[in-house]
Design a protein around this motif. Structure first.
Motif, PDB file in Angstrom:
ATOM      1  N   GLU A 120      31.116  41.524  36.334  1.00 51.62           N
ATOM      2  CA  GLU A 120      31.494  41.589  37.734  1.00 51.62           C
ATOM      3  C   GLU A 120      32.670  40.641  37.934  1.00 51.62           C
ATOM      4  O   GLU A 120      32.817  39.654  37.200  1.00 51.62           O
ATOM      5  N   CYS A 121      33.540  40.932  38.906  1.00 53.71           N
ATOM      6  CA  CYS A 121      34.682  40.055  39.170  1.00 53.71           C
ATOM      7  C   CYS A 121      34.940  39.997  40.676  1.00 53.71           C
ATOM      8  O   CYS A 121      35.060  41.027  41.333  1.00 53.71           O
ATOM      9  N   LYS A 122      35.034  38.771  41.185  1.00 54.65           N
ATOM     10  CA  LYS A 122      35.196  38.549  42.627  1.00 54.65           C
ATOM     11  C   LYS A 122      36.640  38.210  42.988  1.00 54.65           C
ATOM     12  O   LYS A 122      37.349  37.591  42.194  1.00 54.65           O
ATOM     13  N   SER A 123      36.995  38.518  44.222  1.00 58.16           N
ATOM     14  CA  SER A 123      38.197  37.930  44.820  1.00 58.16           C
ATOM     15  C   SER A 123      37.765  36.565  45.376  1.00 58.16           C
ATOM     16  O   SER A 123      36.756  36.019  44.966  1.00 58.16           O
ATOM     17  N   GLY A 124      38.520  35.980  46.281  1.00 60.74           N
ATOM     18  CA  GLY A 124      38.046  34.770  46.926  1.00 60.74           C
ATOM     19  C   GLY A 124      38.938  33.552  46.771  1.00 60.74           C
ATOM     20  O   GLY A 124      38.611  32.487  47.287  1.00 60.74           O
ATOM     21  N   TYR A 125      40.070  33.732  46.057  1.00 56.49           N
ATOM     22  CA  TYR A 125      41.022  32.620  45.975  1.00 56.49           C
ATOM     23  C   TYR A 125      42.343  32.974  46.653  1.00 56.49           C
ATOM     24  O   TYR A 125      43.344  32.300  46.460  1.00 56.49           O
TER      25      TYR A 125
ATOM     26  N   SER B  97      26.994  39.112  35.542  1.00 51.20           N
ATOM     27  CA  SER B  97      26.998  39.658  36.905  1.00 51.20           C
ATOM     28  C   SER B  97      27.629  38.720  37.941  1.00 51.20           C
ATOM     29  O   SER B  97      27.528  38.990  39.144  1.00 51.20           O
ATOM     30  N   HIS B  98      28.278  37.649  37.497  1.00 54.20           N
ATOM     31  CA  HIS B  98      28.873  36.716  38.469  1.00 54.20           C
ATOM     32  C   HIS B  98      30.055  35.999  37.826  1.00 54.20           C
ATOM     33  O   HIS B  98      29.871  35.095  37.012  1.00 54.20           O
ATOM     34  N   ALA B  99      31.274  36.399  38.200  1.00 48.58           N
ATOM     35  CA  ALA B  99      32.475  35.760  37.642  1.00 48.58           C
ATOM     36  C   ALA B  99      33.619  35.812  38.655  1.00 48.58           C
ATOM     37  O   ALA B  99      33.747  36.771  39.409  1.00 48.58           O
ATOM     38  N   HIS B 100      34.408  34.746  38.642  1.00 42.69           N
ATOM     39  CA  HIS B 100      35.590  34.634  39.516  1.00 42.69           C
ATOM     40  C   HIS B 100      36.808  34.556  38.581  1.00 42.69           C
ATOM     41  O   HIS B 100      37.159  33.473  38.132  1.00 42.69           O
ATOM     42  N   LEU B 101      37.411  35.677  38.281  1.00 41.59           N
ATOM     43  CA  LEU B 101      38.431  35.689  37.224  1.00 41.59           C
ATOM     44  C   LEU B 101      39.855  35.833  37.743  1.00 41.59           C
ATOM     45  O   LEU B 101      40.798  35.719  36.960  1.00 41.59           O
TER      46      LEU B 101
ATOM     47  N   ILE C 124      40.168  46.172  35.642  1.00 44.24           N
ATOM     48  CA  ILE C 124      39.390  45.835  34.448  1.00 44.24           C
ATOM     49  C   ILE C 124      37.879  45.986  34.609  1.00 44.24           C
ATOM     50  O   ILE C 124      37.140  45.892  33.638  1.00 44.24           O
ATOM     51  N   THR C 125      37.388  46.224  35.814  1.00 45.28           N
ATOM     52  CA  THR C 125      35.942  46.446  35.978  1.00 45.28           C
ATOM     53  C   THR C 125      35.672  47.283  37.225  1.00 45.28           C
ATOM     54  O   THR C 125      36.433  47.223  38.199  1.00 45.28           O
ATOM     55  N   GLY C 126      34.589  48.039  37.193  1.00 41.17           N
ATOM     56  CA  GLY C 126      34.148  48.776  38.377  1.00 41.17           C
ATOM     57  C   GLY C 126      33.334  47.909  39.318  1.00 41.17           C
ATOM     58  O   GLY C 126      33.142  48.253  40.483  1.00 41.17           O
ATOM     59  N   ASP C 127      32.828  46.783  38.804  1.00 43.33           N
ATOM     60  CA  ASP C 127      31.999  45.899  39.629  1.00 43.33           C
ATOM     61  C   ASP C 127      32.862  44.799  40.248  1.00 43.33           C
ATOM     62  O   ASP C 127      32.846  43.647  39.822  1.00 43.33           O
ATOM     63  N   THR C 128      33.618  45.207  41.267  1.00 44.03           N
ATOM     64  CA  THR C 128      34.508  44.285  41.976  1.00 44.03           C
ATOM     65  C   THR C 128      33.838  43.827  43.263  1.00 44.03           C
ATOM     66  O   THR C 128      33.166  44.614  43.925  1.00 44.03           O
ATOM     67  N   THR C 129      34.037  42.572  43.589  1.00 44.41           N
ATOM     68  CA  THR C 129      33.346  41.986  44.746  1.00 44.41           C
ATOM     69  C   THR C 129      34.334  41.318  45.697  1.00 44.41           C
ATOM     70  O   THR C 129      35.108  40.441  45.296  1.00 44.41           O
ATOM     71  N   TYR C 130      34.244  41.739  46.951  1.00 44.93           N
ATOM     72  CA  TYR C 130      35.069  41.167  48.015  1.00 44.93           C
ATOM     73  C   TYR C 130      34.447  39.847  48.476  1.00 44.93           C
ATOM     74  O   TYR C 130      33.361  39.829  49.040  1.00 44.93           O
TER      75      TYR C 130
END
Ligand SMILES: [Zn+2]
Length: 397
Positions: A130-135, A67-71, A152-158
């Motif tokens: 989950e995959c976040k933006s942020g870089y 539930s927590h990844a920065h890919l 690649i995932t529905g659980d995208t995080t801004y």
């Protein structure tokens, strides 16, 4: 409709039950039909099916939920890691190194890196992440990161509020306005979640609250990077924003633990970060004993935790954070699902998505008992075999 029976399972981890907690069936079987779990129970009572897989007295678990990844990033920081481990100073480290490399990378390069990591996760049993933006930290770069993640995932995080970029160093309020305004408008269509790094050196309580409120007004749900590097307001900000999860939780006051328990917010622990920074681990035992819902996740990112292995996080949870093997596996499956407010994954009960792992071992405990050993023999997602093979311990037809 075709049904597949997986039989001769030594231990089937179902996580079934009204009470929170690990649950398993020994000498079990499971039927998959139309991509979901149709039946579970003892092998001796297994119904007929169109095809079968012999698990060969090995264990079957729900696929991991990370539930927590920065890919979405460019570059890598192995030299920074090596210097940190050797106790050497390293001038050019930190998130901004990755921001620079990410901005400079082509779409194709970012996509290739993202897909490689997603494949790596799948082959290690992670079927939801989950995959976040942020870089990126500009409007087009954050929007690009989320569009790539959404492939690649529905659980995208801004996570436009990861750090303040250097061009706004003298105007933090201006950057918060950008994050809450034009950047949010560009990113919200591609995101399910809004996140903020609430920490000294990143964003303070008022800024974090404003960013989460703007995100929620745009239809996103909240999650927070909280209390990682020192005590701070992150957990309380998350609680007030109705966040699904407060992530890291390394430094908690009694009031923070109370806020987590009373709101039902998940405490997501990321021991890969403490491992890779030689920091002390969060106190999982204290949270569990207080009745908190705990998730384990990788925090996969090129700076502070470059692992995609949930099995490694389970092993760290057990060895370093005094979790039982059952608690660690529960936190890496249902716990992650709770942190993403998902009820369709993380368990193997009738109606759940048929995401499962066949272990090259007789029980879930081997994930911590044999750390670092590739024990994931096969992975199914939505009923499809997507990695590995059930052989040689069993057979398939
Ligand atoms: Zn993170």
């Amino acid at each position: 409709m075709s049904a597949t029976l997986i039989t001769r399972i030594s231990e089937l981890v179902t996580n079934e039950g009204d009470l929170e907690g690990f649950a398993a069936i020994t000498n079990a079987a499971l039927v998959i039909e139309d991509g979901v779990v149709a039946w579970t129970g003892p092998s001796s009572r297994a119904p007929a099916a169109d095809s079968f897989v012999d698990a060969g007295r090995r264990a079957v678990l729900p696929g991991f939920v990370d539930s927590h990844a920065h890919l979405v990033f460019g570059g890598e920081r192995s030299a920074e890691f090596a210097a940190r481990m050797a106790g050497r100073p390293y001038a050019a480290g930190g998130i901004l190194t990755t921001v620079k490399a990410t901005r400079a990378a082509s779409d194709a390069a970012l996509r290739a890196n993202l897909r490689r990591l997603a494949d790596e996760m799948l082959s290690q049993g992670t079927t939801t992440f989950e995959c976040k933006s942020g870089y990126g930290l500009t409007v087009p770069d954050e929007e690009r990161g989320l569009m790539l993640a959404a492939e690649i995932t529905g659980d995208t995080t801004y996570l436009g509020a990861h750090v303040v970029p250097p061009e706004f160093a003298a105007d933090v309020a201006g950057y918060v306005d950008l994050v809450c305004g034009p950047m949010l408008r560009a990113c919200a269509p591609h995101a399910r979640w809004v996140d903020v790094f609430c920490e000294d050196g990143a964003f303070g309580a008022d800024e974090a609250a404003a960013i989460l409120a703007a995100g929620r007004a745009a239809g996103l749900s909240a999650r927070v990077h909280a209390n990682q590097l020192g005590p701070g307001p992150g957990v309380q900000v998350a609680a007030r924003a109705g966040a699904a999860s407060a992530d890291h939780c390394t430094y908690l006051t009694p009031a923070d633990v109370d806020a987590i328990v009373s709101t039902g917010m998940v405490a997501t622990l990321l021991p890969g970060a403490e491992f890779s920074t030689r920091h002390h681990y969060p106190d999982a035992r204290r949270l569990l004993d207080a009745g908190a819902t705990v998730a384990l996740a990788t925090d996969c990112n090129p700076g502070s935790s470059f692992t995609s292995s949930m099995a490694f996080c389970v092993a760290l949870g057990v060895r370093e954070m005094r979790m039982s093997t059952e608690e660690a596996v529960w936190s890496a499956t249902v716990g992650g699902a709770r942190a993403l407010r998902r009820s369709d994954v993380g368990k193997l009960t009738p109606g759940a998505r048929a995401d499962l792992i066949l272990l090259e071992a007789p029980s879930h405990a081997y994930l911590a008992y044999r750390p670092g050993v590739p024990l994931i023999a096969a992975v199914w997602r939505a009923g499809e075999l997507v990695s590995g093979a059930p052989l040689p311990g069993g057979g398939a037809n």
